[in-house]
Design a protein around this motif. Sequence first.
Motif, PDB file in Angstrom:
ATOM      1  N   ILE A 123       0.845  -1.204   0.000  1.00 41.43           N
ATOM      2  CA  ILE A 123       0.000   0.000   0.000  1.00 41.43           C
ATOM      3  C   ILE A 123       0.876   1.248   0.000  1.00 41.43           C
ATOM      4  CG2 ILE A 123      -1.680   1.349   1.333  1.00 41.43           C
ATOM      5  CD1 ILE A 123      -2.799  -1.394   2.311  1.00 41.43           C
ATOM      6  N   MET A 124       1.930   1.239   0.814  1.00 43.30           N
ATOM      7  CA  MET A 124       2.842   2.385   0.857  1.00 43.30           C
ATOM      8  C   MET A 124       3.511   2.601  -0.500  1.00 43.30           C
ATOM      9  SD  MET A 124       4.420   1.876   4.683  1.00 43.30           S
ATOM     10  CE  MET A 124       5.644   3.138   4.530  1.00 43.30           C
ATOM     11  N   SER A 125       3.875   1.529  -1.168  1.00 42.84           N
ATOM     12  CA  SER A 125       4.493   1.642  -2.491  1.00 42.84           C
ATOM     13  C   SER A 125       3.530   2.267  -3.494  1.00 42.84           C
ATOM     14  CB  SER A 125       4.930   0.267  -3.003  1.00 42.84           C
ATOM     15  OG  SER A 125       5.929  -0.258  -2.185  1.00 42.84           O
ATOM     16  N   VAL A 126       2.298   1.841  -3.441  1.00 43.96           N
ATOM     17  CA  VAL A 126       1.303   2.384  -4.383  1.00 43.96           C
ATOM     18  C   VAL A 126       1.081   3.866  -4.123  1.00 43.96           C
ATOM     19  CG1 VAL A 126      -1.131   2.320  -5.041  1.00 43.96           C
ATOM     20  CG2 VAL A 126       0.140   0.190  -4.786  1.00 43.96           C
ATOM     21  N   VAL A 127       0.843   4.250  -2.878  1.00 41.61           N
ATOM     22  CA  VAL A 127       0.560   5.651  -2.559  1.00 41.61           C
ATOM     23  C   VAL A 127       1.767   6.532  -2.871  1.00 41.61           C
ATOM     24  CG1 VAL A 127      -0.049   7.279  -0.715  1.00 41.61           C
ATOM     25  CG2 VAL A 127      -1.170   5.046  -0.833  1.00 41.61           C
ATOM     26  N   VAL A 132       2.076  14.785  -5.211  1.00 45.16           N
ATOM     27  CA  VAL A 132       1.103  15.534  -4.406  1.00 45.16           C
ATOM     28  C   VAL A 132      -0.013  16.062  -5.306  1.00 45.16           C
ATOM     29  CG1 VAL A 132       0.765  17.591  -2.974  1.00 45.16           C
ATOM     30  CG2 VAL A 132       2.791  16.193  -2.653  1.00 45.16           C
ATOM     31  N   GLU A 133       0.345  16.581  -6.469  1.00 40.23           N
ATOM     32  CA  GLU A 133      -0.648  17.115  -7.395  1.00 40.23           C
ATOM     33  C   GLU A 133      -1.628  16.028  -7.837  1.00 40.23           C
ATOM     34  OE1 GLU A 133       2.728  17.582  -7.827  1.00 40.23           O
ATOM     35  OE2 GLU A 133       2.728  19.613  -7.006  1.00 40.23           O
ATOM     36  N   GLY A 139     -11.422  12.589  -7.766  1.00 41.32           N
ATOM     37  CA  GLY A 139     -11.589  11.194  -8.153  1.00 41.32           C
ATOM     38  C   GLY A 139     -10.386  10.314  -7.889  1.00 41.32           C
ATOM     39  N   ILE A 140      -9.342  10.847  -7.294  1.00 38.99           N
ATOM     40  CA  ILE A 140      -8.131  10.048  -7.065  1.00 38.99           C
ATOM     41  C   ILE A 140      -8.398   8.899  -6.100  1.00 38.99           C
ATOM     42  CG2 ILE A 140      -7.220  11.461  -5.192  1.00 38.99           C
ATOM     43  CD1 ILE A 140      -5.199   9.654  -7.920  1.00 38.99           C
ATOM     44  N   ARG A 141      -9.280   9.086  -5.157  1.00 33.55           N
ATOM     45  CA  ARG A 141      -9.524   8.015  -4.181  1.00 33.55           C
ATOM     46  C   ARG A 141     -10.084   6.769  -4.856  1.00 33.55           C
ATOM     47  NH1 ARG A 141     -11.909  11.315   0.967  1.00 33.55           N
ATOM     48  NH2 ARG A 141     -10.247  12.825   0.999  1.00 33.55           N
ATOM     49  N   ASP A 142     -10.966   6.965  -5.820  1.00 32.12           N
ATOM     50  CA  ASP A 142     -11.525   5.798  -6.512  1.00 32.12           C
ATOM     51  C   ASP A 142     -10.458   5.069  -7.321  1.00 32.12           C
ATOM     52  OD1 ASP A 142     -14.071   6.147  -5.490  1.00 32.12           O
ATOM     53  OD2 ASP A 142     -14.664   7.491  -7.129  1.00 32.12           O
ATOM     54  N   SER A 143      -9.643   5.814  -8.054  1.00 31.66           N
ATOM     55  CA  SER A 143      -8.595   5.150  -8.843  1.00 31.66           C
ATOM     56  C   SER A 143      -7.523   4.566  -7.929  1.00 31.66           C
ATOM     57  CB  SER A 143      -7.986   6.106  -9.866  1.00 31.66           C
ATOM     58  OG  SER A 143      -7.437   7.231  -9.245  1.00 31.66           O
ATOM     59  N   LEU A 144      -7.219   5.236  -6.830  1.00 27.77           N
ATOM     60  CA  LEU A 144      -6.246   4.710  -5.871  1.00 27.77           C
ATOM     61  C   LEU A 144      -6.783   3.438  -5.210  1.00 27.77           C
ATOM     62  CD1 LEU A 144      -3.499   5.266  -4.580  1.00 27.77           C
ATOM     63  CD2 LEU A 144      -4.651   6.687  -2.898  1.00 27.77           C
ATOM     64  N   SER A 167     -10.501   4.911   5.461  1.00 26.37           N
ATOM     65  CA  SER A 167     -11.035   5.502   6.691  1.00 26.37           C
ATOM     66  C   SER A 167     -10.334   6.824   6.990  1.00 26.37           C
ATOM     67  CB  SER A 167     -10.909   4.557   7.867  1.00 26.37           C
ATOM     68  OG  SER A 167      -9.582   4.184   8.069  1.00 26.37           O
ATOM     69  N   LYS A 168      -9.140   7.032   6.411  1.00 25.94           N
ATOM     70  CA  LYS A 168      -8.417   8.308   6.509  1.00 25.94           C
ATOM     71  C   LYS A 168      -7.671   8.530   5.204  1.00 25.94           C
ATOM     72  CE  LYS A 168      -7.453   7.998  11.443  1.00 25.94           C
ATOM     73  NZ  LYS A 168      -6.376   7.872  12.437  1.00 25.94           N
ATOM     74  N   PHE A 169      -7.653   9.775   4.774  1.00 27.23           N
ATOM     75  CA  PHE A 169      -6.873  10.178   3.597  1.00 27.23           C
ATOM     76  C   PHE A 169      -6.555  11.636   3.774  1.00 27.23           C
ATOM     77  CE2 PHE A 169      -6.123  11.569  -0.724  1.00 27.23           C
ATOM     78  CZ  PHE A 169      -5.380  10.535  -1.246  1.00 27.23           C
ATOM     79  N   VAL A 170      -5.363  11.943   4.272  1.00 25.66           N
ATOM     80  CA  VAL A 170      -4.983  13.304   4.608  1.00 25.66           C
ATOM     81  C   VAL A 170      -3.671  13.641   3.915  1.00 25.66           C
ATOM     82  CG1 VAL A 170      -4.391  14.909   6.475  1.00 25.66           C
ATOM     83  CG2 VAL A 170      -6.059  13.089   6.877  1.00 25.66           C
TER      84      VAL A 170
END
Length: 172
Positions: A123-127, A132-133, A139-144, A167-170
């Motif tokens: 998960i860390m590798s993907v994120v 940042v941009e 819509g990034i959350r859905d593709s992520l 549950s968190k995305f900051v």
Amino acid sequence: MAAMAGSKVESKEGSSKRLSLPVIIGLMGGAVALQVVVLVVVLRTFVTPPSGQSLQQHGHKEITAEATANVPTGVIVPVDDLVVNPRGSSSRYVLVALGLEVANPKEGERLRRELMIPVRDRIMSVVSSYSVEELQTVGIRDSLRMRIRQELELLLPEIHLRNVYFSKFVIQ
């Protein structure tokens, strides 16, 4: 004295053209009451279906199985807070916490006990592969979410992963 009489007449004429406070309050109250009546009529006409008609006849859709498909039916395994530096940034970070929905409790327990470290790493590798941009786009959350699910399905072919929930995305 004639001058005084003339000024009294003028003041009486000037005051008769002005509205008194009770009249102003009455007009304002009437305007508010009229607005309330119009609002009630509009709501009853356009929002509430007439009696005897189904919601479908009035233009509303019934809740189908597709609409409730996003309701979790499996076991959700939490992935605690992950702090990740986005691609190309050393001073900014992303805080992510997830829930992974698996098919049954046995898979959930195995994921918790044996596989959490490789899951967190993936998960860390993907994120961290996003800038940042990119992470701030609509819509990034859905593709992520879809990309994390694909990566975890490759990592864990024996686990039936149903869904990924944030549950968190900051972004800081």
